[in-house]
Scaffold this active site. Structure first.
Site, mmCIF file in Angstrom:
data_model
loop_
_atom_site.group_PDB
_atom_site.id
_atom_site.type_symbol
_atom_site.label_atom_id
_atom_site.label_comp_id
_atom_site.label_asym_id
_atom_site.label_seq_id
_atom_site.Cartn_x
_atom_site.Cartn_y
_atom_site.Cartn_z
ATOM 1 N N ARG A 19 -10.176 2.944 -2.973
ATOM 2 C CA ARG A 19 -10.739 3.837 -2.187
ATOM 3 C C ARG A 19 -11.443 3.620 -0.822
ATOM 4 N NH1 ARG A 19 -7.894 9.485 -2.773
ATOM 5 N NH2 ARG A 19 -9.610 9.553 -1.451
ATOM 6 N N GLU A 26 0.064 8.792 -12.313
ATOM 7 C CA GLU A 26 0.612 8.360 -10.730
ATOM 8 C C GLU A 26 1.667 7.305 -11.106
ATOM 9 O OE1 GLU A 26 -2.575 10.623 -8.058
ATOM 10 O OE2 GLU A 26 -2.343 8.414 -7.994
ATOM 11 N N HIS A 49 -1.683 6.236 0.033
ATOM 12 C CA HIS A 49 -2.405 6.954 -0.753
ATOM 13 C C HIS A 49 -3.197 6.238 -1.640
ATOM 14 C CE1 HIS A 49 -2.624 9.736 -4.347
ATOM 15 N NE2 HIS A 49 -2.232 8.745 -5.144
ATOM 16 N N ASN A 79 -1.572 9.972 7.026
ATOM 17 C CA ASN A 79 -2.669 8.876 6.967
ATOM 18 C C ASN A 79 -2.162 7.836 6.152
ATOM 19 O OD1 ASN A 79 -2.530 10.014 4.346
ATOM 20 N ND2 ASN A 79 -4.668 10.694 4.704
ATOM 21 N N LYS A 124 2.967 5.339 3.022
ATOM 22 C CA LYS A 124 3.609 6.631 3.103
ATOM 23 C C LYS A 124 4.518 6.536 4.215
ATOM 24 C CE LYS A 124 -0.456 9.433 1.640
ATOM 25 N NZ LYS A 124 -1.363 10.490 2.072
ATOM 26 N N THR A 138 -10.138 10.333 3.976
ATOM 27 C CA THR A 138 -8.736 11.187 4.470
ATOM 28 C C THR A 138 -8.496 10.972 5.871
ATOM 29 O OG1 THR A 138 -9.194 12.206 2.189
ATOM 30 C CG2 THR A 138 -7.520 13.168 3.554
ATOM 31 N N PHE A 173 -2.036 23.093 3.415
ATOM 32 C CA PHE A 173 -1.178 22.017 3.855
ATOM 33 C C PHE A 173 -0.198 21.288 3.109
ATOM 34 C CE2 PHE A 173 -4.970 19.987 2.091
ATOM 35 C CZ PHE A 173 -4.547 19.291 1.075
ATOM 36 N N TYR A 228 2.211 16.074 -5.826
ATOM 37 C CA TYR A 228 0.913 16.474 -5.162
ATOM 38 C C TYR A 228 0.980 18.111 -5.785
ATOM 39 C CZ TYR A 228 0.660 13.020 -1.609
ATOM 40 O OH TYR A 228 0.255 11.723 -1.062
ATOM 41 N N ARG A 285 -6.667 3.335 6.639
ATOM 42 C CA ARG A 285 -6.839 4.435 7.419
ATOM 43 C C ARG A 285 -7.052 4.216 8.567
ATOM 44 N NH1 ARG A 285 -7.558 8.621 2.217
ATOM 45 N NH2 ARG A 285 -5.162 8.997 1.824
HETATM 46 N N1 UDP Z 1 -3.681 16.350 3.707
HETATM 47 C C1 UDP Z 1 -3.405 16.922 4.789
HETATM 48 N N2 UDP Z 1 -4.384 17.875 5.461
HETATM 49 C C2 UDP Z 1 -5.451 17.952 4.804
HETATM 50 C C3 UDP Z 1 -5.887 17.283 3.818
HETATM 51 C C4 UDP Z 1 -5.158 16.402 3.118
HETATM 52 O O1 UDP Z 1 -2.508 17.105 5.272
HETATM 53 O O2 UDP Z 1 -6.748 18.657 5.285
HETATM 54 C C5 UDP Z 1 -2.717 15.346 3.117
HETATM 55 C C6 UDP Z 1 -3.149 13.859 3.485
HETATM 56 O O3 UDP Z 1 -1.851 13.155 3.768
HETATM 57 C C7 UDP Z 1 -3.864 13.545 2.043
HETATM 58 C C8 UDP Z 1 -2.900 14.265 1.108
HETATM 59 O O4 UDP Z 1 -2.808 15.537 1.841
HETATM 60 O O5 UDP Z 1 -3.821 12.114 1.994
HETATM 61 C C9 UDP Z 1 -3.883 14.691 -0.147
HETATM 62 O O6 UDP Z 1 -4.975 14.889 0.231
HETATM 63 P P1 UDP Z 1 -6.222 14.609 -0.478
HETATM 64 O O7 UDP Z 1 -7.270 15.494 -0.271
HETATM 65 O O8 UDP Z 1 -6.059 14.159 -2.232
HETATM 66 O O9 UDP Z 1 -6.671 13.323 -0.212
HETATM 67 P P2 UDP Z 1 -6.575 11.610 -0.310
HETATM 68 O O10 UDP Z 1 -6.990 11.700 -1.685
HETATM 69 O O11 UDP Z 1 -5.244 10.985 -0.081
HETATM 70 O O12 UDP Z 1 -7.604 10.978 0.429
HETATM 71 MG MG MG Z 2 -6.233 12.544 -3.305
#
Ligand code: UDP
Ligand code: MG
Length: 139
Positions: free
Chosen positions: A87, A128, A117, A114, A11, A93, A59, A51, A104
């Site tokens: 993952r 994707e 992805h 973070n 990212k 996250t 957010f 997204y 992360r």
């Molecule tokens: N995100 C954020 N605030 C939150 C949760 C997520 O800004 O409270 C952002 C963060 O960059 C995250 C992305 O939105 O990676 C997608 O969220 P997701 O819940 O899918 O998390 P991921 O799968 O990336 O762990």
């Molecule tokens: Mg996600």
């Protein structure tokens, strides 16, 4: 049976802070093979589409701004049990909740910025990967 492909992005925050090579090394050292990879930059429209599942979340607008703010690396990765293992490699996250040694934990700044992805299912890995790469580029 779990699939052997996943999709990742390095990212804008991690690119800007100079972590691209370190993150790619960690990914390949963990046994993932790079099937396709490109350095690119998302438009706001592309970030909104990518997204889309999060469009009702508070957010969402900040996420779209951030993800279209600078270059990213997009890649399709191959390994047994790819989605789950990747993952695990990236961690939670929220980096304050991510395990030691995860990408992360090592390179993310915050729950928003973070660093990486990782797809959350085989189905989303396909969607994707297709979003960024043509069939010719992926195989
Ligand atoms: N995100 C954020 N605030 C939150 C949760 C997520 O800004 O409270 C952002 C963060 O960059 C995250 C992305 O939105 O990676 C997608 O969220 P997701 O819940 O899918 O998390 P991921 O799968 O990336 O762990
Ligand atoms: Mg996600």
């Amino acid at each position: 049976m779990n699939g052997n492909l996943t999709f990742t992005m390095i990212k804008p925050d991690a690119m800007q802070r100079g972590f691209m090579s370190k993150i790619l090394d960690k990914i390949t050292d963990t046994g993932f093979k790079v099937k396709a990879m490109k350095l690119t930059k998302l438009s706001k429209e592309q970030a909104q589409q990518f997204y889309g599942v999060h469009k009702e979340r508070p957010f969402f607008n900040d996420l779209v701004e951030y993800m279209s703010s600078g270059p990213i690396v997009a890649a399709v990765l191959e390994k047994n049990n790819a989605v789950e293992d990747f993952r695990k490699l990236i961690g939670a996250t929220d980096p304050t909740k991510a395990d030691e040694g995860t990408i992360r934990k090592m390179y993310a700044e915050s729950i928003q910025y973070n660093a990486v992805h990782g797809s959350d299912s085989d189905e989303n890995a396909m969607i994707e990967g297709n979003f960024f790469f043509s069939a010719r580029e992926r195989f």
